[in-house]
Motif scaffolding. Structure first.
Motif, PDB file in Angstrom:
ATOM      1  N   TRP A  23      14.057  12.014 -29.623  1.00 14.16           N
ATOM      2  CA  TRP A  23      12.629  11.957 -29.281  1.00 14.16           C
ATOM      3  C   TRP A  23      11.819  11.318 -30.414  1.00 14.16           C
ATOM      4  O   TRP A  23      10.893  10.555 -30.155  1.00 14.16           O
ATOM      5  N   ILE A  24      12.185  11.605 -31.648  1.00 13.04           N
ATOM      6  CA  ILE A  24      11.515  10.943 -32.777  1.00 13.04           C
ATOM      7  C   ILE A  24      11.758   9.442 -32.691  1.00 13.04           C
ATOM      8  O   ILE A  24      10.843   8.644 -32.893  1.00 13.04           O
ATOM      9  N   GLY A  25      12.986   9.039 -32.359  1.00 18.20           N
ATOM     10  CA  GLY A  25      13.286   7.618 -32.167  1.00 18.20           C
ATOM     11  C   GLY A  25      12.449   7.010 -31.063  1.00 18.20           C
ATOM     12  O   GLY A  25      11.940   5.886 -31.197  1.00 18.20           O
ATOM     13  N   PHE A  26      12.273   7.740 -29.959  1.00 18.49           N
ATOM     14  CA  PHE A  26      11.435   7.259 -28.858  1.00 18.49           C
ATOM     15  C   PHE A  26       9.990   7.069 -29.316  1.00 18.49           C
ATOM     16  O   PHE A  26       9.351   6.068 -28.978  1.00 18.49           O
ATOM     17  N   ILE A  27       9.480   8.010 -30.086  1.00 17.42           N
ATOM     18  CA  ILE A  27       8.103   7.903 -30.588  1.00 17.42           C
ATOM     19  C   ILE A  27       7.947   6.651 -31.438  1.00 17.42           C
ATOM     20  O   ILE A  27       6.981   5.894 -31.283  1.00 17.42           O
ATOM     21  N   PHE A  28       8.901   6.401 -32.328  1.00 19.74           N
ATOM     22  CA  PHE A  28       8.788   5.217 -33.178  1.00 19.74           C
ATOM     23  C   PHE A  28       9.007   3.926 -32.398  1.00 19.74           C
ATOM     24  O   PHE A  28       8.418   2.897 -32.723  1.00 19.74           O
ATOM     25  N   PHE A  29       9.809   3.972 -31.347  1.00 24.35           N
ATOM     26  CA  PHE A  29       9.942   2.801 -30.476  1.00 24.35           C
ATOM     27  C   PHE A  29       8.607   2.509 -29.797  1.00 24.35           C
ATOM     28  O   PHE A  29       8.176   1.359 -29.727  1.00 24.35           O
ATOM     29  N   MET A  30       7.951   3.565 -29.304  1.00 23.23           N
ATOM     30  CA  MET A  30       6.664   3.376 -28.627  1.00 23.23           C
ATOM     31  C   MET A  30       5.557   2.974 -29.599  1.00 23.23           C
ATOM     32  O   MET A  30       4.537   2.428 -29.179  1.00 23.23           O
ATOM     33  N   SER A  31       5.737   3.200 -30.883  1.00 21.56           N
ATOM     34  CA  SER A  31       4.706   2.787 -31.838  1.00 21.56           C
ATOM     35  C   SER A  31       4.888   1.336 -32.270  1.00 21.56           C
ATOM     36  O   SER A  31       4.072   0.807 -33.013  1.00 21.56           O
ATOM     37  N   SER A  32       5.918   0.693 -31.753  1.00 25.59           N
ATOM     38  CA  SER A  32       6.121  -0.723 -32.033  1.00 25.59           C
ATOM     39  C   SER A  32       5.293  -1.552 -31.040  1.00 25.59           C
ATOM     40  O   SER A  32       4.476  -1.005 -30.294  1.00 25.59           O
ATOM     41  N   ASN A  33       5.520  -2.829 -30.998  1.00 27.21           N
ATOM     42  CA  ASN A  33       4.820  -3.693 -30.035  1.00 27.21           C
ATOM     43  C   ASN A  33       5.070  -3.265 -28.596  1.00 27.21           C
ATOM     44  O   ASN A  33       4.249  -3.517 -27.726  1.00 27.21           O
ATOM     45  N   SER A  34       6.209  -2.629 -28.345  1.00 24.66           N
ATOM     46  CA  SER A  34       6.542  -2.199 -26.975  1.00 24.66           C
ATOM     47  C   SER A  34       5.510  -1.234 -26.408  1.00 24.66           C
ATOM     48  O   SER A  34       5.293  -1.203 -25.203  1.00 24.66           O
ATOM     49  N   GLY A  35       4.878  -0.445 -27.264  1.00 20.73           N
ATOM     50  CA  GLY A  35       3.896   0.523 -26.802  1.00 20.73           C
ATOM     51  C   GLY A  35       2.457   0.072 -26.977  1.00 20.73           C
ATOM     52  O   GLY A  35       1.541   0.869 -26.804  1.00 20.73           O
ATOM     53  N   MET A  37      -1.187  -1.742 -26.264  1.00 16.69           N
ATOM     54  CA  MET A  37      -2.013  -1.738 -25.056  1.00 16.69           C
ATOM     55  C   MET A  37      -1.720  -2.955 -24.186  1.00 16.69           C
ATOM     56  O   MET A  37      -1.724  -2.859 -22.961  1.00 16.69           O
ATOM     57  N   THR A  38      -1.444  -4.073 -24.812  1.00 16.53           N
ATOM     58  CA  THR A  38      -1.117  -5.292 -24.067  1.00 16.53           C
ATOM     59  C   THR A  38       0.128  -5.080 -23.220  1.00 16.53           C
ATOM     60  O   THR A  38       0.158  -5.457 -22.048  1.00 16.53           O
ATOM     61  N   ASN A  39       1.141  -4.471 -23.800  1.00 18.36           N
ATOM     62  CA  ASN A  39       2.388  -4.259 -23.062  1.00 18.36           C
ATOM     63  C   ASN A  39       2.283  -3.154 -22.028  1.00 18.36           C
ATOM     64  O   ASN A  39       2.847  -3.267 -20.941  1.00 18.36           O
ATOM     65  N   THR A  40       1.574  -2.077 -22.342  1.00 23.89           N
ATOM     66  CA  THR A  40       1.468  -0.996 -21.352  1.00 23.89           C
ATOM     67  C   THR A  40       0.563  -1.407 -20.195  1.00 23.89           C
ATOM     68  O   THR A  40       0.705  -0.877 -19.099  1.00 23.89           O
ATOM     69  N   SER A  41      -0.338  -2.358 -20.434  1.00 23.44           N
ATOM     70  CA  SER A  41      -1.217  -2.791 -19.341  1.00 23.44           C
ATOM     71  C   SER A  41      -0.441  -3.559 -18.272  1.00 23.44           C
ATOM     72  O   SER A  41      -0.925  -3.712 -17.161  1.00 23.44           O
ATOM     73  N   ARG A  42       0.758  -4.004 -18.570  1.00 18.70           N
ATOM     74  CA  ARG A  42       1.568  -4.727 -17.581  1.00 18.70           C
ATOM     75  C   ARG A  42       1.960  -3.843 -16.410  1.00 18.70           C
ATOM     76  O   ARG A  42       2.139  -4.329 -15.294  1.00 18.70           O
ATOM     77  N   PHE A  43       2.129  -2.553 -16.655  1.00 17.82           N
ATOM     78  CA  PHE A  43       2.464  -1.665 -15.538  1.00 17.82           C
ATOM     79  C   PHE A  43       1.362  -0.658 -15.234  1.00 17.82           C
ATOM     80  O   PHE A  43       1.224  -0.215 -14.100  1.00 17.82           O
ATOM     81  N   ILE A  44       0.553  -0.305 -16.215  1.00 21.58           N
ATOM     82  CA  ILE A  44      -0.532   0.650 -15.947  1.00 21.58           C
ATOM     83  C   ILE A  44      -1.673  -0.028 -15.195  1.00 21.58           C
ATOM     84  O   ILE A  44      -2.227   0.549 -14.252  1.00 21.58           O
ATOM     85  N   ARG A  45      -2.023  -1.239 -15.584  1.00 16.52           N
ATOM     86  CA  ARG A  45      -3.154  -1.937 -14.952  1.00 16.52           C
ATOM     87  C   ARG A  45      -2.949  -2.143 -13.450  1.00 16.52           C
ATOM     88  O   ARG A  45      -3.843  -1.825 -12.659  1.00 16.52           O
ATOM     89  N   PRO A  46      -1.779  -2.645 -13.000  1.00 17.47           N
ATOM     90  CA  PRO A  46      -1.592  -2.779 -11.548  1.00 17.47           C
ATOM     91  C   PRO A  46      -1.670  -1.438 -10.809  1.00 17.47           C
ATOM     92  O   PRO A  46      -2.203  -1.373  -9.698  1.00 17.47           O
ATOM     93  N   LEU A  47      -1.170  -0.389 -11.440  1.00 21.32           N
ATOM     94  CA  LEU A  47      -1.252   0.936 -10.822  1.00 21.32           C
ATOM     95  C   LEU A  47      -2.714   1.375 -10.699  1.00 21.32           C
ATOM     96  O   LEU A  47      -3.128   1.870  -9.646  1.00 21.32           O
ATOM     97  N   LEU A  48      -3.494   1.166 -11.750  1.00 13.80           N
ATOM     98  CA  LEU A  48      -4.911   1.529 -11.694  1.00 13.80           C
ATOM     99  C   LEU A  48      -5.666   0.687 -10.672  1.00 13.80           C
ATOM    100  O   LEU A  48      -6.543   1.200  -9.958  1.00 13.80           O
ATOM    101  N   GLU A  49      -5.327  -0.584 -10.582  1.00 15.91           N
ATOM    102  CA  GLU A  49      -5.986  -1.446  -9.583  1.00 15.91           C
ATOM    103  C   GLU A  49      -5.639  -1.013  -8.166  1.00 15.91           C
ATOM    104  O   GLU A  49      -6.461  -1.121  -7.261  1.00 15.91           O
ATOM    105  N   PHE A  50      -4.409  -0.513  -7.975  1.00 13.32           N
ATOM    106  CA  PHE A  50      -4.003  -0.011  -6.668  1.00 13.32           C
ATOM    107  C   PHE A  50      -4.745   1.283  -6.340  1.00 13.32           C
ATOM    108  O   PHE A  50      -5.212   1.471  -5.214  1.00 13.32           O
TER     109      PHE A  50
END
Length: 152
Positions: A23-35, A37-50
């Motif tokens: 879980w600590i590894g997951f947290i640090f993975f999400m604190s990279s570019n992968s997490g 706002m630009t990257n999370t908007s790829r799947f969160i934004r379409p869901l919010l628009e829906f």
């Protein structure tokens, strides 16, 4: 027989600490570019628009921000859960006795280091407010676990 007991101890320790460390590894993975706002908007934004088809873009951005803050809270609540699980059943007496303090210290340390690490990433920002939110998530989980064990 003694060798089997040692294997059991090592196996139990592994299953206690592996989820916590992963879980600590997951947290640090999400604190990279992968997490970011630009990257999370790829799947969160379409869901919010829906879900909110008539909402202005600014409103969707606010919702996206709330989702991200809720993710902070939840990530660190889960970290506190895994830390509490590992420490409550530790073979070290100190960790067993003071599992809640050890878990809080762990949550605080990971949150602080995570935000510090993000401050070096140009797509992320490090914020003391996120550290406070992370710690709040951890504290709420530790409080809930404490209540649970008091009842049982």
């Amino acid at each position: 027989m003694i060798e089997q007991t040692r294997k059991d101890i090592r196996r139990n320790r592994f299953f206690r600490y592996a989820p916590f460390l992963l879980w600590i590894g997951f947290i640090f993975f999400m604190s990279s570019n992968s997490g970011s706002m630009t990257n999370t908007s790829r799947f969160i934004r379409p869901l919010l628009e829906f879900l909110f088809p008539n909402s202005p873009a600014e409103t969707l951005d606010i919702y996206h921000g709330y989702i991200r803050k809720l993710a902070h809270f939840t990530e660190y609540a889960m970290l506190a859960f895994w830390a509490s699980r590992a420490f409550r059943h530790s073979s070290k007496h100190f960790l067993q006795k003071f599992w809640y303090l050890s878990a809080i210290l762990c949550v605080f340390s990971v949150a602080l280091f995570d935000e510090y690490n993000q401050s070096f990433n140009r797509n992320r920002t490090g914020s003391i407010y996120d550290v406070l939110l992370d710690c709040l998530g951890g504290l709420v989980m530790i409080w809930a676990i404490g209540l649970w064990f008091r009842k049982t």
